[in-house]
Scaffold this active site. Structure first.
Site, short mmCIF file in Angstrom:
data_model
loop_
_atom_site.label_atom_id
_atom_site.label_comp_id
_atom_site.label_asym_id
_atom_site.label_seq_id
_atom_site.Cartn_x
_atom_site.Cartn_y
_atom_site.Cartn_z
N GLY A 1 0.85 -1.19 0.00
CA GLY A 1 0.00 0.00 0.00
C GLY A 1 0.89 1.23 0.00
O GLY A 1 1.48 1.57 1.02
N ALA B 1 -0.31 7.59 1.04
CA ALA B 1 0.40 8.60 1.83
C ALA B 1 1.30 7.95 2.88
O ALA B 1 2.51 8.23 2.92
CB ALA B 1 -0.61 9.53 2.50
N GLY C 1 2.28 4.61 3.46
CA GLY C 1 3.28 3.67 2.96
C GLY C 1 4.34 4.37 2.14
O GLY C 1 5.54 4.10 2.27
N LYS D 1 -4.22 7.11 19.99
CA LYS D 1 -4.46 7.69 18.67
C LYS D 1 -5.96 7.87 18.41
O LYS D 1 -6.39 8.83 17.78
CB LYS D 1 -3.82 6.83 17.58
CG LYS D 1 -3.78 7.56 16.24
CD LYS D 1 -3.01 6.86 15.17
CE LYS D 1 -3.08 7.69 13.88
NZ LYS D 1 -2.65 6.94 12.71
N ASN E 1 -8.46 10.58 16.64
CA ASN E 1 -9.14 10.19 15.40
C ASN E 1 -10.66 10.09 15.54
O ASN E 1 -11.39 10.47 14.62
CB ASN E 1 -8.61 8.84 14.91
CG ASN E 1 -7.34 8.98 14.10
OD1 ASN E 1 -6.95 10.08 13.71
ND2 ASN E 1 -6.66 7.88 13.86
N ASN F 1 -11.72 12.93 13.00
CA ASN F 1 -12.06 12.29 11.72
C ASN F 1 -13.58 12.14 11.61
O ASN F 1 -14.14 12.27 10.52
CB ASN F 1 -11.40 10.92 11.61
CG ASN F 1 -9.92 11.01 11.29
OD1 ASN F 1 -9.20 11.78 11.91
ND2 ASN F 1 -9.46 10.24 10.32
N SER G 1 -7.81 12.52 7.50
CA SER G 1 -7.73 11.60 6.36
C SER G 1 -9.10 11.00 6.00
O SER G 1 -9.40 10.79 4.83
CB SER G 1 -6.73 10.48 6.67
OG SER G 1 -7.12 9.79 7.84
#
Lengths: 311, 311
Positions: free
Chosen positions: B13, B16, B18, B190, B194, B198, B261
């Site tokens: 993958g 962004a 990877g 995290k 998120n 998000n 993201s």
């Protein structure tokens, strides 16, 4: 009823609700005067049309006005403007008032009776709860998809003769009207439906009530939101019947792909009644120390979603 | 570090995350092989470009492949595909495996280590938490807006030599890498960011993090969601530091009009990692009897909003 037909009635806001309930009284022969904004010329020319499941009612001679000064003092005022325009009532109502004028708000949510009482005196104020599926599909043309119950009561104290007279007139006009012994209880009852369905229809991405109910998560959320409203109502002494949650779900299933009025407003770029339906119940519940976390979250999301400044 | 440069590394993958972290190792001279899907021809032709705040890093000879069969057995695999494509790992990973191959998931949310452990054995599995603002702006071109901390740990037990070696390599490559003593704790940490940012960026109508923080209701909701995640983490024995909520708010303020993201995915019509970021934490909290009503509501709304069948 003959007495009632002599009363002079004004309808402030002749969209779906005002046009329908005012139109039913006008069709019965009552002396109804409609304050019309955007659709004034069309209504003056073609009157009102009510498309009911059982057929069309035409009121070609509906009396339409562009200002309340032209209408003048009335016995009864049905208020059906959006709550987001309540500020306009301060100037719209005074020309309609005489000593005994009754003001009946048919508006959504909480806080409308209080607003009118503060401005014009509490003894004038009545309210009507419309449990109905209506849509204004063209200027002066209102579609009625079903339901239609109307519960009418006093802001202060027990139902007076004026409430009974209004209920009788609506019944004669074919509306499933009844007396609301407690207007506040009925307002909370209506919120049990409006808070989840009007709110989730917007917040879950412009979806109809059948999509809400077909989605496991949203159906569960609907129930939780209803329970929060029932809990808040109980805190104020308004005890809604047990089983109301399931009853409301059951009564919504046959509505199919129905768009709640707030969704129609939202999708048309019109103001959504965020404060009356979500903001005021949240403020009251919070002030009373009731936990309404999901209502709060829905209110905060809707306030932002209706602010029209996303990417 | 010389030893590390002899290791054969695959990056699965090359979007962004990877492209960025794999690219940093490749720029350092590590033996990195990129599995690339949509951008394969461009990356084969032009390599990778990392646009950092302090300047551009070009990796013109980045080795790009269209299948893991072409890459063959590796010592280390960095997994950076979207969690919504995890099903593909069942066939993508086996050609890369030899006895000691370590699998490092750099993916979002909860459940990825468990998924790899079930398929390929728990002893292989490591994880990396990326606290970074990245965006793939064109084929093979990744912009890095700031932050960039990477916390690397083992799925089972204490950090092994391989984790320390990977952290050292990343540090030498200029990445702010560190050992995660507890990977699970870091995953929950995290999520504290998120889940609200998000999620609300999408649910409140495609808005950036500065708009979330400038809105009183959404800022309050952000704090409540963070508290729910911290409470759930504590139930699993992962005690996040007090003050984390305010610290996360403070560190978000300078991000300005940053698009999380998931919002970028949503607005581009790509799959949103709803299950990894909201669904799995909700399921775990619920199973453990933790009250996460707002997380639940956000999950249910996002599941519906990302189903792409609104009016």
């Amino acid at each position: 009823m003959d007495d009632f037909k002599h009363l002079k009635i004004a309808v402030i806001g002749s969209g779906a609700v005002g046009g329908y309930y005012g139109g039913k009284l006008a069709a019965l022969g009552c002396n109804v005067h409609f304050l019309v904004r955007g659709d004034l010329e069309e209504v003056k020319r073609s009157g009102l049309t009510l498309r009911e499941p059982e057929g069309e009612i035409r009121i070609p001679d509906a009396r339409a006005y562009g200002s309340t000064n032209e209408i003048g003092p009335c016995d009864l005022v049905l208020i059906a403007i959006k709550t987001t325009s309540n500020g306009a009532l301060e100037t719209l109502i005074p020309p309609l008032l005489k000593k005994e004028t009754a003001l009946v708000t048919l508006q959504n949510g909480l806080g409308n009776e209080e607003y009118l009482a503060d401005l014009f005196g509490r003894e004038r104020v009545m309210g009507g709860l419309c449990f109905v599926c209506l849509n204004r599909v063209a200027p002066g043309v209102i579609e009625h998809y079903g339901h239609g119950a109307l519960a009418i009561g006093e802001f202060c104290g027990a139902p007076q003769a004026r409430a009974h007279a209004l209920v009788s007139a609506f019944k004669e006009a074919g509306v499933d009207a009844r007396i609301a012994e407690s207007l506040a209880l009925e307002r909370w009852r209506k919120l049990v439906w409006n808070v989840p369905f009007n709110g989730l229809a917007i917040a879950a991405g412009n979806i109809t009530v059948d999509v809400i109910l077909a989605d496991d998560g949203l159906r569960s959320l609907t129930r939780h939101l209803m329970e929060e409203i029932i809990g808040a109502a109980a805190k104020f002494g308004h005890h809604l019947p047990s089983g109301l949650v399931e009853q409301q779900i059951e009564r919504t299933l046959p509505m199919g792909a129905y768009k709640p009025s707030s969704l129609i407003d939202f999708m048309s770029g019109r103001a959504v009644e965020v404060e009356a339906i979500w903001g005021e119940p949240w403020r009251r519940a919070k002030a009373a120390g009731v936990s309404v976390d999901r209502l709060e979250m829905l209110y905060f999301l809707l306030k932002r979603l209706t602010a029209h400044s996303s990417l």
